[in-house]
Scaffold this active site. Sequence first.
Site, PDB file in Angstrom:
ATOM      1  N   GLN A  17      69.657  23.521  -5.910  1.00  9.01           N
ATOM      2  CA  GLN A  17      68.753  24.227  -6.826  1.00  9.01           C
ATOM      3  C   GLN A  17      69.404  24.786  -8.094  1.00  9.01           C
ATOM      4  OE1 GLN A  17      65.464  27.853  -6.917  1.00  9.01           O
ATOM      5  NE2 GLN A  17      66.138  27.181  -4.935  1.00  9.01           N
ATOM      6  N   GLU A 140      71.888  30.315  -1.793  1.00  8.16           N
ATOM      7  CA  GLU A 140      71.063  31.399  -2.334  1.00  8.16           C
ATOM      8  C   GLU A 140      71.261  32.779  -1.661  1.00  8.16           C
ATOM      9  OE1 GLU A 140      68.383  31.510  -4.791  1.00  8.16           O
ATOM     10  OE2 GLU A 140      68.657  33.602  -4.289  1.00  8.16           O
ATOM     11  N   ASP A 169      70.085  31.086  -7.030  1.00  9.23           N
ATOM     12  CA  ASP A 169      70.034  29.691  -7.468  1.00  9.23           C
ATOM     13  C   ASP A 169      69.458  29.536  -8.882  1.00  9.23           C
ATOM     14  OD1 ASP A 169      71.202  28.675  -5.218  1.00  9.23           O
ATOM     15  OD2 ASP A 169      69.347  28.211  -4.193  1.00  9.23           O
ATOM     16  N   GLY A 248      62.329  52.176 -12.566  1.00 13.36           N
ATOM     17  CA  GLY A 248      62.656  52.875 -13.805  1.00 13.36           C
ATOM     18  C   GLY A 248      62.339  54.350 -13.707  1.00 13.36           C
ATOM     19  N   GLY A 249      61.982  54.925 -14.831  1.00 13.28           N
ATOM     20  CA  GLY A 249      61.721  56.363 -14.861  1.00 13.28           C
ATOM     21  C   GLY A 249      60.319  56.724 -14.413  1.00 13.28           C
TER      22      GLY A 249
HETATM   23  N1  COA Z   1      79.720  10.005  -5.208  1.00 16.68           N
HETATM   24  C1  COA Z   1      80.723  10.292  -4.346  1.00 16.68           C
HETATM   25  N2  COA Z   1      80.944  11.521  -3.849  1.00 16.68           N
HETATM   26  C2  COA Z   1      80.105  12.487  -4.225  1.00 16.68           C
HETATM   27  C3  COA Z   1      79.046  12.272  -5.102  1.00 16.68           C
HETATM   28  C4  COA Z   1      78.866  10.946  -5.603  1.00 16.68           C
HETATM   29  N3  COA Z   1      77.893  10.641  -6.455  1.00 16.68           N
HETATM   30  N4  COA Z   1      78.396  13.429  -5.292  1.00 16.68           N
HETATM   31  C5  COA Z   1      79.019  14.354  -4.545  1.00 16.68           C
HETATM   32  N5  COA Z   1      80.051  13.799  -3.905  1.00 16.68           N
HETATM   33  C6  COA Z   1      81.003  14.448  -2.990  1.00 16.68           C
HETATM   34  C7  COA Z   1      81.800  15.553  -3.632  1.00 16.68           C
HETATM   35  O1  COA Z   1      82.815  15.039  -4.431  1.00 16.68           O
HETATM   36  C8  COA Z   1      82.309  16.308  -2.399  1.00 16.68           C
HETATM   37  O2  COA Z   1      83.422  15.632  -1.908  1.00 16.68           O
HETATM   38  P1  COA Z   1      84.680  16.327  -1.176  1.00 16.68           P
HETATM   39  O3  COA Z   1      84.283  17.717  -0.801  1.00 16.68           O
HETATM   40  O4  COA Z   1      84.908  15.438  -0.010  1.00 16.68           O
HETATM   41  O5  COA Z   1      85.798  16.314  -2.125  1.00 16.68           O
HETATM   42  C9  COA Z   1      81.196  16.086  -1.392  1.00 16.68           C
HETATM   43  O6  COA Z   1      80.306  15.133  -1.978  1.00 16.68           O
HETATM   44  C10 COA Z   1      80.459  17.311  -0.989  1.00 16.68           C
HETATM   45  O7  COA Z   1      80.110  18.101  -2.099  1.00 16.68           O
HETATM   46  P2  COA Z   1      79.752  19.655  -1.954  1.00 16.68           P
HETATM   47  O8  COA Z   1      79.260  20.133  -3.248  1.00 16.68           O
HETATM   48  O9  COA Z   1      80.934  20.398  -1.414  1.00 16.68           O
HETATM   49  O10 COA Z   1      78.546  19.602  -0.911  1.00 16.68           O
HETATM   50  P3  COA Z   1      78.195  20.485   0.372  1.00 16.68           P
HETATM   51  O11 COA Z   1      76.892  19.941   0.832  1.00 16.68           O
HETATM   52  O12 COA Z   1      79.282  20.535   1.367  1.00 16.68           O
HETATM   53  O13 COA Z   1      77.987  21.980  -0.174  1.00 16.68           O
HETATM   54  C11 COA Z   1      77.025  23.667  -1.590  1.00 16.68           C
HETATM   55  C12 COA Z   1      76.804  22.340  -0.849  1.00 16.68           C
HETATM   56  C13 COA Z   1      75.784  23.948  -2.395  1.00 16.68           C
HETATM   57  C14 COA Z   1      77.251  24.790  -0.568  1.00 16.68           C
HETATM   58  C15 COA Z   1      78.258  23.536  -2.505  1.00 16.68           C
HETATM   59  O14 COA Z   1      78.056  22.437  -3.354  1.00 16.68           O
HETATM   60  C16 COA Z   1      78.529  24.754  -3.369  1.00 16.68           C
HETATM   61  O15 COA Z   1      79.029  25.771  -2.887  1.00 16.68           O
HETATM   62  N6  COA Z   1      78.236  24.643  -4.673  1.00 16.68           N
HETATM   63  C17 COA Z   1      78.532  25.663  -5.627  1.00 16.68           C
HETATM   64  C18 COA Z   1      77.568  26.790  -5.530  1.00 16.68           C
HETATM   65  C19 COA Z   1      76.162  26.338  -5.655  1.00 16.68           C
HETATM   66  O16 COA Z   1      75.757  25.763  -6.623  1.00 16.68           O
HETATM   67  N7  COA Z   1      75.365  26.680  -4.626  1.00 16.68           N
HETATM   68  C20 COA Z   1      73.941  26.663  -4.745  1.00 16.68           C
HETATM   69  C21 COA Z   1      73.296  25.436  -4.481  1.00 16.68           C
HETATM   70  S1  COA Z   1      71.581  25.706  -4.773  1.00 16.68           S
END
Ligand code: COA
Length: 416
Positions: A17, A140, A169, A248-249
């Site tokens: 998001q 979130e 988000d 607020g106030g």
């Molecule tokens: N091709 C190949 N690999 C891809 C890719 C693509 N097109 N798109 C994503 N990936 C890979 C990433 O490189 C990552 O690889 P690695 O960790 O093995 O190096 C992997 O996919 C996972 O990515 P990640 O973002 O860590 O996903 P997740 O599902 O484990 O975590 C979140 C999700 C949201 C918790 C995390 O992305 C995060 O903390 N983001 C920052 C904060 C944020 O925006 N959170 C709110 C989301 S609404």
Amino acid sequence: MSKPLEGIKIIDFTHVQAGPACTQLLAWFGADVIKVERPGSGDVTRTQLRDIPDVDALYFTMLNSNKKSLTLDTKKPEGKAVLEKLIKESDVMVENFGPGALDRMGFPWHTIKELNPKMILASVKGFSDGHHYDDLKVYENVAQCAGGAASTTGFWDGPPTISAAALGDSNTGMHLAIGILTALIGRDKTGKGQKVAVSMQDSVLNLCRVKLRDQQRLDRLGYLEEYPQYPHGEFSDVVPRGGNAGGGGQPGWVLKCKGWETDPNSYIYFTIQGHAWAPICRAIGKPEWIEDSNYNTASARQPHIFDIFKTIEEWLADKTKFEAVDILRKFDIPCAPVLTMKELANDPSLRESGTIAEVPHKERGTYLTVGSPIKFSDMKPEITASPLLGEHTDEVLESLGYSSAEIANLHQQQAV
Ligand code: COA
């Protein structure tokens, strides 16, 4: 009509998001937003909370309108080569992967800058770089807890509470959009790009600014006069949860209207603005309170503010929330009905202004989304459907100069 961000090319390397909300906003305003997604699966929200089998979920369609979708495995050499080309030709790259994911993929900021010194890299993380929690992945509700919203939301006798509003988000995405637009204006002056980073914790805290105000007032005074705990209750040394108190106030509260016993949303929010005391008394049929020294100043009212709210509720007992607001608006009293999502979805004013928009989609038929909350005198953002997974892959590759044979080859190498 040309849109202000036309000609700005954005690599949308975002998911879930926070990032998608940012790039969607920029797409509405004319940017060419290319969403890069993993072949075969794409953004996880395509399949989360589906309401129609095998069709992109509303979670995805409502955050990715007006974009293109390019499928690319950016961990494979062929995918990396395409991404490099895209970086050279784009203005902005937006990402919200977990900490370090972009570096592990081979695209740290210094590499991106080398490939395109004019590039603006915009990142969302849970915590800012260098923070002692900067290795954490964040969603979130985690951000709402880390940013001070949860400890200050809810009732004093209940646990910390999460807001339904996406403070972690979408709010972070909006902060990031401001950062990107600022960096674009900066680039016009310097010719150089830069990295823009926004953390979810910081963005939540920014919206909880008044609670940090209250912490400092509490440290100095030992009490907070506008909280329900004052003057009869106890304060500790941290800002308490204030229920539905006005921040607020001016005191305010959610008050019951006719039918509250069966309708959980038959309420209005009522605010007692100091200078509106006389109109309030007239509106609720208590003209004798106007001059009464127990009522005629804010400090006189505070010790029995809940008795005053109770009296207003007695006045509200035979009025629906809409009838009550129609009366109170004539007295210039700040108030509103507590509106449900169903009421908002069908609100003719919101439909008319484009804040609630109906979007036709190739596979799911028409769906509702929240359109641009920002209104312009010379532009009305038009909301178009979110892309199907990989819908624009060939189009984008062609625009990067790939031949049909090379595109077919790429498809083969990227196949999952
Ligand atoms: N091709 C190949 N690999 C891809 C890719 C693509 N097109 N798109 C994503 N990936 C890979 C990433 O490189 C990552 O690889 P690695 O960790 O093995 O190096 C992997 O996919 C996972 O990515 P990640 O973002 O860590 O996903 P997740 O599902 O484990 O975590 C979140 C999700 C949201 C918790 C995390 O992305 C995060 O903390 N983001 C920052 C904060 C944020 O925006 N959170 C709110 C989301 S609404």
